[in-house]
Design a protein around this motif. Sequence first.
Motif, PDB file in Angstrom:
ATOM      1  N   LEU A 122       0.828  -1.192   0.000  1.00 41.59           N
ATOM      2  CA  LEU A 122       0.000   0.000   0.000  1.00 41.59           C
ATOM      3  C   LEU A 122       0.871   1.253   0.000  1.00 41.59           C
ATOM      4  N   SER A 123       1.901   1.261   0.837  1.00 43.70           N
ATOM      5  CA  SER A 123       2.783   2.422   0.915  1.00 43.70           C
ATOM      6  C   SER A 123       3.549   2.631  -0.386  1.00 43.70           C
ATOM      7  N   ILE A 124       4.059   1.565  -0.949  1.00 45.29           N
ATOM      8  CA  ILE A 124       4.817   1.667  -2.199  1.00 45.29           C
ATOM      9  C   ILE A 124       3.929   2.212  -3.317  1.00 45.29           C
ATOM     10  N   LEU A 125       2.711   1.684  -3.434  1.00 41.83           N
ATOM     11  CA  LEU A 125       1.782   2.179  -4.450  1.00 41.83           C
ATOM     12  C   LEU A 125       1.430   3.642  -4.216  1.00 41.83           C
ATOM     13  N   SER A 126       1.241   4.004  -2.958  1.00 44.08           N
ATOM     14  CA  SER A 126       0.893   5.384  -2.627  1.00 44.08           C
ATOM     15  C   SER A 126       2.002   6.344  -3.039  1.00 44.08           C
ATOM     16  N   ARG A 127       3.236   5.982  -2.740  1.00 39.99           N
ATOM     17  CA  ARG A 127       4.365   6.841  -3.138  1.00 39.99           C
ATOM     18  C   ARG A 127       4.494   6.922  -4.643  1.00 39.99           C
ATOM     19  N   GLU A 128       4.354   5.768  -5.333  1.00 38.45           N
ATOM     20  CA  GLU A 128       4.509   5.739  -6.790  1.00 38.45           C
ATOM     21  C   GLU A 128       3.401   6.499  -7.508  1.00 38.45           C
ATOM     22  N   LYS A 129       2.165   6.306  -7.070  1.00 41.24           N
ATOM     23  CA  LYS A 129       1.026   6.847  -7.813  1.00 41.24           C
ATOM     24  C   LYS A 129       0.714   8.297  -7.474  1.00 41.24           C
ATOM     25  N   ILE A 130       0.880   8.681  -6.194  1.00 39.77           N
ATOM     26  CA  ILE A 130       0.481  10.044  -5.834  1.00 39.77           C
ATOM     27  C   ILE A 130       1.495  10.777  -4.961  1.00 39.77           C
ATOM     28  N   GLY A 131       2.622  10.146  -4.677  1.00 43.39           N
ATOM     29  CA  GLY A 131       3.644  10.810  -3.883  1.00 43.39           C
ATOM     30  C   GLY A 131       3.269  11.021  -2.428  1.00 43.39           C
ATOM     31  N   LEU A 132       2.396  10.187  -1.905  1.00 43.62           N
ATOM     32  CA  LEU A 132       1.903  10.319  -0.537  1.00 43.62           C
ATOM     33  C   LEU A 132       2.453   9.203   0.338  1.00 43.62           C
ATOM     34  N   LEU A 133       2.960   9.560   1.495  1.00 43.99           N
ATOM     35  CA  LEU A 133       3.429   8.590   2.476  1.00 43.99           C
ATOM     36  C   LEU A 133       2.284   8.335   3.466  1.00 43.99           C
ATOM     37  N   PRO A 134       1.736   7.112   3.514  1.00 48.90           N
ATOM     38  CA  PRO A 134       0.649   6.820   4.451  1.00 48.90           C
ATOM     39  C   PRO A 134       1.128   6.886   5.904  1.00 48.90           C
ATOM     40  N   THR A 135       0.161   6.962   6.802  1.00 51.49           N
ATOM     41  CA  THR A 135       0.442   7.055   8.231  1.00 51.49           C
ATOM     42  C   THR A 135      -0.087   5.824   8.949  1.00 51.49           C
ATOM     43  N   ILE A 136       0.735   5.277   9.846  1.00 53.65           N
ATOM     44  CA  ILE A 136       0.290   4.196  10.734  1.00 53.65           C
ATOM     45  C   ILE A 136       0.242   4.760  12.145  1.00 53.65           C
ATOM     46  N   VAL A 137      -0.884   4.513  12.807  1.00 50.61           N
ATOM     47  CA  VAL A 137      -1.064   4.943  14.183  1.00 50.61           C
ATOM     48  C   VAL A 137      -1.091   3.702  15.065  1.00 50.61           C
ATOM     49  N   SER A 138      -0.228   3.691  16.079  1.00 45.05           N
ATOM     50  CA  SER A 138      -0.169   2.578  17.025  1.00 45.05           C
ATOM     51  C   SER A 138       0.114   3.129  18.412  1.00 45.05           C
ATOM     52  N   ASP A 139      -0.526   2.555  19.407  1.00 49.28           N
ATOM     53  CA  ASP A 139      -0.219   2.943  20.782  1.00 49.28           C
ATOM     54  C   ASP A 139       0.336   1.758  21.576  1.00 49.28           C
ATOM     55  N   SER A 140       0.681   0.690  20.871  1.00 47.96           N
ATOM     56  CA  SER A 140       1.248  -0.508  21.494  1.00 47.96           C
ATOM     57  C   SER A 140       2.762  -0.530  21.284  1.00 47.96           C
ATOM     58  N   GLU A 141       3.504  -0.676  22.370  1.00 50.80           N
ATOM     59  CA  GLU A 141       4.962  -0.768  22.252  1.00 50.80           C
ATOM     60  C   GLU A 141       5.378  -1.959  21.404  1.00 50.80           C
ATOM     61  N   ASP A 142       4.708  -3.102  21.585  1.00 47.51           N
ATOM     62  CA  ASP A 142       5.055  -4.302  20.824  1.00 47.51           C
ATOM     63  C   ASP A 142       4.817  -4.124  19.331  1.00 47.51           C
ATOM     64  N   ILE A 143       3.671  -3.587  18.972  1.00 50.17           N
ATOM     65  CA  ILE A 143       3.363  -3.364  17.549  1.00 50.17           C
ATOM     66  C   ILE A 143       4.329  -2.331  16.970  1.00 50.17           C
ATOM     67  N   SER A 144       4.576  -1.257  17.704  1.00 52.25           N
ATOM     68  CA  SER A 144       5.500  -0.221  17.214  1.00 52.25           C
ATOM     69  C   SER A 144       6.907  -0.775  17.013  1.00 52.25           C
ATOM     70  N   ARG A 145       7.353  -1.609  17.934  1.00 50.28           N
ATOM     71  CA  ARG A 145       8.678  -2.227  17.813  1.00 50.28           C
ATOM     72  C   ARG A 145       8.729  -3.140  16.584  1.00 50.28           C
ATOM     73  N   LEU A 146       7.660  -3.886  16.352  1.00 50.55           N
ATOM     74  CA  LEU A 146       7.581  -4.751  15.171  1.00 50.55           C
ATOM     75  C   LEU A 146       7.663  -3.927  13.889  1.00 50.55           C
ATOM     76  N   LEU A 147       6.921  -2.832  13.841  1.00 54.57           N
ATOM     77  CA  LEU A 147       6.935  -1.971  12.657  1.00 54.57           C
ATOM     78  C   LEU A 147       8.332  -1.428  12.381  1.00 54.57           C
TER      79      LEU A 147
END
Length: 158
Positions: A68-93
């Motif tokens: 999704l991010s790669i397509l977004s950058r290629e097609k419209i030059g937009l960097l998507p946003t991920i919102v997380s409030d979990s330390e574990d999920i954020s560390r994984l990302l």
Amino acid sequence: MSTGQIQFAEQDGMFVLKFLGDVRLTLCATLDYTIEKIFSALKFRAIIIDLTETSCIDSTSLGLLAKLSILSREKIGLLPTIVSDSEDISRLLLSMGFDQVFNLINGPAPCIDCADLPEQDVSEAEVKAKVLEAHKILMGLNANNRAAFSDLVHALEH
């Protein structure tokens, strides 16, 4: 069967994907279909992935988010946003290199009413193809991912 689900909303050109619970490859066809739907829209100004209610997310789902991010950058030059409030999920990302392809925000997600996405009925071969694609995308993000997923990709290709 997965205990997770994905919800979707669109408001004033802002697309939101909300992942709930344990999001696994059983939802990959639904997620991939929605990614295609987002990019068929004529105008949008933001893509937000809300992981604030995500307890677990597998590598296939992460690979499709990278797509999704790669397509977004290629097609419209937009960097998507991920919102997380979990330390574990954020560390994984961060370990997957998502800080290179997303804006990562720690905190509450925007308040938009989301509706459940309908599940897509796909064959086992289609699921395998999506799993393979997702992991190849992850491998392309960094050397650690390449090492972590090369055996899986090799096994799926053969």
